[in-house]
Scaffold this motif. Structure first.
Motif, PDB file in Angstrom:
ATOM      1  N   HIS A  63       0.814  -1.368   0.074  1.00  0.00           N
ATOM      2  CA  HIS A  63       0.040  -0.096   0.056  1.00  0.00           C
ATOM      3  C   HIS A  63       0.999   1.189   0.073  1.00  0.00           C
ATOM      4  O   HIS A  63       1.606   1.607   0.977  1.00  0.00           O
ATOM      5  CB  HIS A  63      -0.856  -0.019   1.284  1.00  0.00           C
ATOM      6  N   ALA A  64       0.926   2.026  -1.275  1.00  0.00           N
ATOM      7  CA  ALA A  64       1.735   3.254  -0.983  1.00  0.00           C
ATOM      8  C   ALA A  64       1.024   4.241  -0.376  1.00  0.00           C
ATOM      9  O   ALA A  64      -0.114   4.402  -0.505  1.00  0.00           O
ATOM     10  CB  ALA A  64       1.801   3.700  -2.792  1.00  0.00           C
ATOM     11  N   PHE A  68       0.986   7.596  -1.038  1.00  0.00           N
ATOM     12  CA  PHE A  68       0.316   8.380  -1.960  1.00  0.00           C
ATOM     13  C   PHE A  68       0.775   8.021  -3.322  1.00  0.00           C
ATOM     14  O   PHE A  68       1.692   7.396  -3.496  1.00  0.00           O
ATOM     15  CB  PHE A  68       0.547   9.855  -1.730  1.00  0.00           C
ATOM     16  N   ARG A  69       0.108   8.748  -4.498  1.00  0.00           N
ATOM     17  CA  ARG A  69       0.366   8.504  -5.745  1.00  0.00           C
ATOM     18  C   ARG A  69       1.887   8.725  -6.212  1.00  0.00           C
ATOM     19  O   ARG A  69       2.464   7.996  -6.910  1.00  0.00           O
ATOM     20  CB  ARG A  69      -0.579   9.316  -6.522  1.00  0.00           C
ATOM     21  N   TYR A  70       2.486   9.740  -5.530  1.00  0.00           N
ATOM     22  CA  TYR A  70       3.630  10.119  -5.982  1.00  0.00           C
ATOM     23  C   TYR A  70       4.832   9.862  -4.866  1.00  0.00           C
ATOM     24  O   TYR A  70       6.013   9.854  -4.949  1.00  0.00           O
ATOM     25  CB  TYR A  70       3.843  11.733  -6.161  1.00  0.00           C
ATOM     26  N   LEU A  71       4.488   9.417  -3.557  1.00  0.00           N
ATOM     27  CA  LEU A  71       5.421   8.974  -2.687  1.00  0.00           C
ATOM     28  C   LEU A  71       4.956   7.659  -1.990  1.00  0.00           C
ATOM     29  O   LEU A  71       3.895   7.288  -1.723  1.00  0.00           O
ATOM     30  CB  LEU A  71       5.136   9.906  -1.408  1.00  0.00           C
ATOM     31  N   ALA A  72       6.008   6.666  -2.018  1.00  0.00           N
ATOM     32  CA  ALA A  72       5.648   5.328  -1.615  1.00  0.00           C
ATOM     33  C   ALA A  72       5.525   5.252  -0.404  1.00  0.00           C
ATOM     34  O   ALA A  72       4.585   4.496   0.323  1.00  0.00           O
ATOM     35  CB  ALA A  72       6.945   4.356  -2.103  1.00  0.00           C
ATOM     36  N   GLY A  73       6.356   5.893   0.648  1.00  0.00           N
ATOM     37  CA  GLY A  73       6.155   6.166   2.137  1.00  0.00           C
ATOM     38  C   GLY A  73       7.494   6.757   2.861  1.00  0.00           C
ATOM     39  O   GLY A  73       8.133   7.102   2.052  1.00  0.00           O
ATOM     40  N   LEU A  74       7.341   6.783   4.257  1.00  0.00           N
ATOM     41  CA  LEU A  74       8.346   7.273   4.644  1.00  0.00           C
ATOM     42  C   LEU A  74       9.513   6.540   4.524  1.00  0.00           C
ATOM     43  O   LEU A  74       9.596   5.363   4.460  1.00  0.00           O
ATOM     44  CB  LEU A  74       8.090   7.320   6.138  1.00  0.00           C
ATOM     45  N   CYS A  75      10.798   7.135   4.557  1.00  0.00           N
ATOM     46  CA  CYS A  75      12.225   6.431   4.157  1.00  0.00           C
ATOM     47  C   CYS A  75      12.429   5.553   5.392  1.00  0.00           C
ATOM     48  O   CYS A  75      12.123   5.821   6.490  1.00  0.00           O
ATOM     49  CB  CYS A  75      13.211   7.619   3.855  1.00  0.00           C
ATOM     50  N   SER A  76      13.114   4.648   5.020  1.00  0.00           N
ATOM     51  CA  SER A  76      14.010   3.960   6.139  1.00  0.00           C
ATOM     52  C   SER A  76      15.129   4.696   6.841  1.00  0.00           C
ATOM     53  O   SER A  76      15.551   5.778   6.230  1.00  0.00           O
ATOM     54  CB  SER A  76      14.661   2.692   5.360  1.00  0.00           C
ATOM     55  N   ALA A 102      10.354   8.777  -3.196  1.00  0.00           N
ATOM     56  CA  ALA A 102       9.339   8.956  -4.213  1.00  0.00           C
ATOM     57  C   ALA A 102       8.890   7.464  -4.898  1.00  0.00           C
ATOM     58  O   ALA A 102       9.658   6.374  -4.484  1.00  0.00           O
ATOM     59  CB  ALA A 102      10.275   9.509  -5.411  1.00  0.00           C
ATOM     60  N   ASN A 103       7.884   7.639  -5.565  1.00  0.00           N
ATOM     61  CA  ASN A 103       7.299   6.387  -6.004  1.00  0.00           C
ATOM     62  C   ASN A 103       7.975   5.869  -7.313  1.00  0.00           C
ATOM     63  O   ASN A 103       7.763   6.324  -8.231  1.00  0.00           O
ATOM     64  CB  ASN A 103       5.776   6.375  -6.205  1.00  0.00           C
TER      65      ASN A 103
END
Length: 463
Positions: A90-91, A93-101, A129-130
């Motif tokens: 589950h991403a 948002f459309r443009y952002l995959a998620g918080l970074c590691s 970024a996604n």
């Protein structure tokens, strides 16, 4: 949640550092909205925070030493567990995959080669970024801990623009609010597993090429502009009715496209000029060009009696080459009217905007150094050049454009924003009205490059 949304009633708060409470609340609301819209139960949502997911204080001490207290507070409240456990993935948002590691927080290119490690704590890549959008070397959303502002970097190649010393970064809560506005309007849409449409899906997000809200707001703006002109005319309109749908009789438009639906529903007018020197188009210069079946051709909405100016740029070897405002498919047609065009798009592409438009003037403006795009850049400036001066080059196609988009990938400005702005210009008396409609002629647009009027022709940044 309404108290956390950024609105006129709840504006930005004056806090020290990142407004971590508000940003975490907006982050979690985006997660929740996407989760439920994609058909999942909130009882299955893993609400562990980023801080919990990566081991808490003991494990994250080396990173905490380089993070500001308010960024740490945000990461202790922002949900991240769903990224670890959701199947299918589950991403955010459309443009952002998620918080970074934790390791990727410091992987960005916002530093000069001469900077030592002690300064390499200022910029944090909060969100990745996604990668599925196909950007070359994707990066993400970078947060500046010194100024507590952020900006999107879909690709690391954006860094020379965002770090040129002229770009304005935004509070993180404004960017997150922009994402929620896209969700509210249906421009970023989470779908469930039954979705079988043609829009590219990045689980669970798709991006419709236009929304019902886009269409309704564009029609509302056009109607408002029409009324503003008619109520200021010295006498009752006496011309024969002119219909926008007549502008596209020679082109082939799908009745379900934005252009087809807008032109069909737009009210008729009984005056000539809808804006200085522009009237309803009577031709479609690109209607005969063969394009990919999935693409939509440019549609001329309002035309000038003069031809569009041909912008050029100098090559490294000194030649002047024409810069077309359209894609290569249309470059064989070099003579076409100046005016306002709905620009071409692939409705099923990665960044589709059927309602994107471009005003093309019969002359270039910007040589006076006042005309600016929404991001504050001068027309024709070298956005990648560092420092306070930008050496602008006059351009005929930059008026009303966004420039570097602070929210998502770059696209042409949406038509509703231009028509609404034109209505403002009439209602505020900045454009005069005579018996033929808006007065001033095509030369009126030169005001956009003057000290007294340039701000009247700059649209605010939008997604």
């Amino acid at each position: 949640m309404s108290q956390w949304r950024v609105t006129a009633e709840h504006p930005l708060r004056q806090v020290e550092g990142l407004d971590h409470e508000r940003c975490a609340a907006l982050h979690n609301l985006i997660v929740e909205r996407g989760w439920t819209a994609s058909g999942r139960s909130l009882s299955d949502l893993d609400r562990r925070s980023w801080w919990e997911c990566y081991g808490g204080d003991a494990q994250l001490a080396p990173h905490a030493a380089k993070l500001s207290p308010t960024v740490i507070a945000f990461l202790k409240a922002a949900w991240h567990g769903y990224v670890m456990t959701a199947q299918p993935q589950h991403a955010f948002f459309r443009y952002l995959a998620g918080l970074c590691s934790p390791e990727d927080l410091w992987q960005n290119t916002n530093y000069g080669d001469d900077e030592d490690d002690s300064n390499k704590r200022r910029y944090v890549t909060l969100y990745m970024a996604n990668w599925a959008l196909g950007a070359s070397h994707p990066l993400g959303l970078v947060f500046d801990q010194q100024t507590s502002t952020a900006i999107q970097h879909i690709s690391i190649h954006d860094t020379s623009v965002t770090m040129n010393g002229r770009q304005i970064w935004l509070p993180l809560e404004l960017i997150l609010e922009g994402f929620l506005d896209m969700i509210d309007q249906g421009k970023a849409l989470a779908v469930d597993s039954s979705y079988d449409g043609e829009q590219e899906r990045i689980d669970p997000w798709i991006m419709p090429s236009y929304t019902a809200c886009d269409l309704d707001e564009t029609l509302e703006a056009f109607g408002r502009l029409k009324r503003a002109i008619e109520t200021r005319m010295p006498g009752a309109p006496s011309n024969e009715p002119r219909r926008l749908r007549d502008a596209a009789e020679s082109s082939t438009l799908s009745p379900n496209s934005f252009a087809g639906r807008f032109l069909e529903r737009a009210p008729e007018i009984r005056f000539d000029y809808i804006a200085p020197g522009l009237r309803i188009a009577r031709q479609q210069p690109f209607s005969s060009v063969n394009v990919d079946q999935s693409h939509i051709r440019p549609v001329l909405l309002f035309e000038s009696s003069q031809e569009a100016h041909q912008d050029t740029e100098r090559t490294p070897w000194g030649a002047e080459v024409v810069i077309s405002p359209f894609s290569p498919s249309f470059r064989d047609i070099s003579n076409y009217p100046a005016g306002l065009y709905l620009t071409e798009t692939d409705p099923h592409g990665a960044h589709p905007f059927e309602d994107g438009c471009k005003l093309i003037l019969p002359y270039a403006i910007g040589e006076n150094g006042w005309a600016r795009t929404s991001d504050g850049a001068l027309f024709g400036e070298n956005r990648h050049a560092q420092g306070p001066t930008a050496n602008p080059v006059p351009r005929s196609t930059d008026l009303y454009q966004l420039g570097f988009n602070h929210f998502i990938e770059i696209h042409d400005v949406q038509l509703k924003h231009v028509l609404s702005h034109w209505a403002d210009m009439v209602e505020k008396g900045k454009w005069a009205v005579d018996a033929d409609g808006v007065a001033g002629g095509i030369e009126k647009w030169r005001e956009a490059d003057t000290e007294d009027h340039w701000q009247d022709y700059q649209l605010p940044m939008s997604w």
